[in-house]
Design a protein around this motif. Structure first.
Motif, PDB file in Angstrom:
ATOM      1  N   LYS A 223      36.500  35.195  36.040  1.00  0.00           N
ATOM      2  CA  LYS A 223      37.261  36.104  34.781  1.00  0.00           C
ATOM      3  C   LYS A 223      37.547  37.485  35.488  1.00  0.00           C
ATOM      4  O   LYS A 223      38.812  37.451  34.958  1.00  0.00           O
ATOM      5  CB  LYS A 223      36.356  35.515  34.019  1.00  0.00           C
ATOM      6  N   GLN A 224      36.797  37.705  35.982  1.00  0.00           N
ATOM      7  CA  GLN A 224      37.058  39.436  36.463  1.00  0.00           C
ATOM      8  C   GLN A 224      37.865  39.484  37.571  1.00  0.00           C
ATOM      9  O   GLN A 224      38.197  40.486  37.566  1.00  0.00           O
ATOM     10  CB  GLN A 224      34.624  40.032  36.781  1.00  0.00           C
TER      11      GLN A 224
ATOM     12  N   ARG B  49      35.378  33.249  26.967  1.00  0.00           N
ATOM     13  CA  ARG B  49      35.886  33.192  28.829  1.00  0.00           C
ATOM     14  C   ARG B  49      37.449  32.750  29.109  1.00  0.00           C
ATOM     15  O   ARG B  49      37.897  33.132  29.676  1.00  0.00           O
ATOM     16  CB  ARG B  49      35.376  33.114  30.134  1.00  0.00           C
TER      17      ARG B  49
ATOM     18  N   THR C 234      41.277  34.072  35.908  1.00  0.00           N
ATOM     19  CA  THR C 234      40.884  32.935  35.057  1.00  0.00           C
ATOM     20  C   THR C 234      39.610  32.220  35.056  1.00  0.00           C
ATOM     21  O   THR C 234      38.570  33.255  36.573  1.00  0.00           O
ATOM     22  CB  THR C 234      41.692  32.145  35.873  1.00  0.00           C
ATOM     23  N   SER C 235      38.645  32.088  34.344  1.00  0.00           N
ATOM     24  CA  SER C 235      37.213  30.993  34.270  1.00  0.00           C
ATOM     25  C   SER C 235      37.221  30.258  35.780  1.00  0.00           C
ATOM     26  O   SER C 235      35.967  29.913  35.636  1.00  0.00           O
ATOM     27  CB  SER C 235      36.941  31.217  32.856  1.00  0.00           C
TER      28      SER C 235
END
Length: 289
Positions: A36-37, A288, A41-42
């Motif tokens: 995600k970071q 997330r 997207t997770s």
């Protein structure tokens, strides 16, 4: 065919495959947060999902089979463990050695396929995973070595996605380490007298039941603290905080159960801790998406 399924059943009993539920959620928590970071997207992709599963399962198979192999001389005299496949002859010495070597090789190859950092870290990780079985023969800190072994899971997860080790992953790992060490202390109460008799260095056998309960509670308080710090450092939101709070409630319930009824250690160890990992994964996944 019947013989084949019997061998699989014995190997499953040897490595207690169902206990993978303790480490798997934390590998994927780290992978989701890291993805995600980095990518916004997770979802980190099917390839990393498959490789992550293979790495986690082979590492755990290696650790459990090495432990069972190293502990044969201890387990055969302990009524609680005397019927393990590694002791009663269902899985022979050479077969266990082959299984240990095969899973170590699979883990190294999979790590190589993930990325360079994962490959180089695979060797010290295997050393740590095998260290628990040796440590408990001379140090009461073996509980923490076991905790560290599972605490490596989120480190491995973030390395797989980002080829780096972040501060939040270290905080998550420390939480896992104290979580596992805390419930291993409770589980070790079952062997307190046997460990005293054999001169094994477990905290219950050296310091007694009351001190063990206190240290376990302290470790689990540190677990909640480090998981809160992880949530802050990773910039997570409401659902992650709620997950950590719920985790603290589960740990509190675990201690209440064991203190009230010593015979329910297995219930606290396997059932509640299994729920905790899955619950925290779900909460952070929701946070997330």
């Amino acid at each position: 065919m019947q013989q084949f399924f019997k061998v699989l059943k014995d190997i499953n009993e040897l490595i207690m495959f169902k206990h993978s539920i303790f480490s798997l959620p934390f590998i994927f928590i780290a992978m989701i947060v890291s993805s995600k970071q980095i990518n916004g997207t997770s979802w980190f992709g099917w390839e990393l999902l498959v490789l992550g599963l293979l790495a986690a399962v082979s590492a755990r198979n290696f650790a459990m089979s090495f432990n069972r192999y190293a502990d044969r001389d201890i387990d055969k005299h302990n009524p609680r463990t005397a019927n393990r496949p590694s002791v009663d002859g269902r899985v022979g010495k050479k077969n266990i050695q082959f299984f240990i070597g095969l899973n170590a090789l699979i883990f190294i190859v999979v790590a190589y396929m993930i990325n360079t950092l994962a490959f180089w870290l695979s060797f010290p990780i295997l050393a740590i995973l095998g260290g628990y079985s040796i440590f408990k023969r001379f140090s009461p800190y073996a509980h923490l070595v076991l905790g560290l072994s599972l605490g490596l899971a989120p480190i491995a997860g973030v390395v797989a996605v980002s080829q780096s080790i972040t501060m939040w992953s270290v905080l998550l790992a420390l939480g896992v380490m104290f979580w596992v060490a805390g419930f291993d202390l409770l589980y070790s109460l079952q062997d307190m007298e046997y460990d005293k008799e054999k001169g094994l260095f477990s905290i219950p056998s050296i310091y007694g039941k009351d001190a063990t309960f206190f240290i376990s509670r302290l470790f689990h308080a540190l677990t909640v603290l480090f998981w809160l710090l992880f949530v802050v450092a990773a910039g997570l939101g409401f659902w992650a905080y709620l997950g950590v709070f719920a985790g603290g409630v589960i740990l509190y319930a675990e201690h209440k159960i064991v203190i009230k009824d010593f015979a329910k250690i297995d219930r606290a160890f396997f059932t509640l801790n299994g729920y905790l990992g899955i619950m925290l994964f779900i909460m952070i996944f929701i946070d997330r998406i």
